[in-house]
Enzyme design. Structure first.
Site, PDB file in Angstrom:
ATOM      1  CG  ASP A 125      -2.030  -1.000   1.155  1.00 12.69           C
ATOM      2  OD1 ASP A 125      -2.382  -1.418   0.041  1.00 12.69           O
ATOM      3  OD2 ASP A 125      -2.564  -1.354   2.217  1.00 12.69           O
ATOM      4  CG  ASP A 142      -6.328  -1.739  -1.245  1.00 16.23           C
ATOM      5  OD1 ASP A 142      -6.536  -2.969  -1.292  1.00 16.23           O
ATOM      6  OD2 ASP A 142      -5.387  -1.226  -0.613  1.00 16.23           O
TER       7      ASP A 142
END
Length: 163
Positions: A125, A142
Site C-alpha cells: 500500500d 484497493d
C-alpha cells in the site's frame, strides 16, 4: 435455434477490465518498490495532501483482520482467488455494462492483492491521502475493489428501480 456464446460481450468487458487493473496495479507496485524505492524513503509528499507512504498491509482490507502467520496469508490468497473465480463465473453471462465494469474492477483488485500476498506476504500500500481525513493508505487494487463494490450496489439499485 441459436446457441448463446460461452462468454458474452459483457463478460469479455469484465475480463478485459480485470486484466487492466491487475497490470496497472502490479506496474505501480513494481515502480514504488524497485524504481522509486519507497521502502527506503518511508513517506514523500507528492502534491498538497497527496503523499506516497510505504505500508506493508497484512490485513484483509485497509489493515483490518491482520494475517500475521503463514496460514492466514495463504488462506487470504486462496480466498481472494476464489472470490475472483466466482466473480468471473458471474461475469461470464453478465447482461449489463455497469455490472460488467463493477465485476471487472473487483476481480482485478482481488487478483492484484492476491499476487502481493503470494509474493511478499503482505499487500503493498502506498497511496496516502490521510490529510484529507481518509485514514488508510491504499493501492490501485484497493481503489478498484472499492469503486467496483459501489458500482455493484448502484447497478443493483438501478435494476430494482426498473423492475
Amino acid at each position: 435455434m441459436t446457441s448463446s456464446p460461452l462468454i458474452n460481450r459483457h463478460g469479455w468487458t469484465a475480463y478485459g477490465l480485470a486484466l487492466a487493473v491487475v497490470v496497472l496495479d502490479q506496474l505501480s507496485k513494481h515502480w514504488i518498490l524497485f524504481v522509486y524505492d519507497l521502502p527506503s524513503r518511508i513517506s514523500e509528499q507528492v502534491a498538497g495532501p497527496f503523499f506516497l507512504t510505504m505500508v506493508w498491509n497484512q490485513g484483509v482490507s485497509f489493515g483490518l483482520l491482520r494475517a500475521d502467520q503463514d496460514l492466514g496469508r495463504w488462506l487470504l490468497v486462496a480466498f481472494s482467488v476464489l472470490v475472483a473465480i466466482a466473480l468471473a463465473v458471474w461475469a461470464r453471462r453478465g447482461d449489463r455494462t455497469l455490472m460488467a465494469l463493477a465485476l471487472g474492477l473487483v476481480m482485478g483488485g482481488a487478483i492484484g492483492n492476491a499476487i502481493d500476498r503470494a509474493r511478499f506476504g503482505a499487500v503493498v500500500d502506498f497511496i496516502d491521502v490521510s490529510r484529507l481525513y481518509f485514514p488508510w493508505v491504499f493501492n490501485i487494487a484497493d481503489a478498484a475493489i472499492s469503486v467496483g463494490v459501489v458500482l455493484l450496489l448502484l447497478d443493483g439499485l438501478r435494476r430494482d428501480s426498473t423492475t
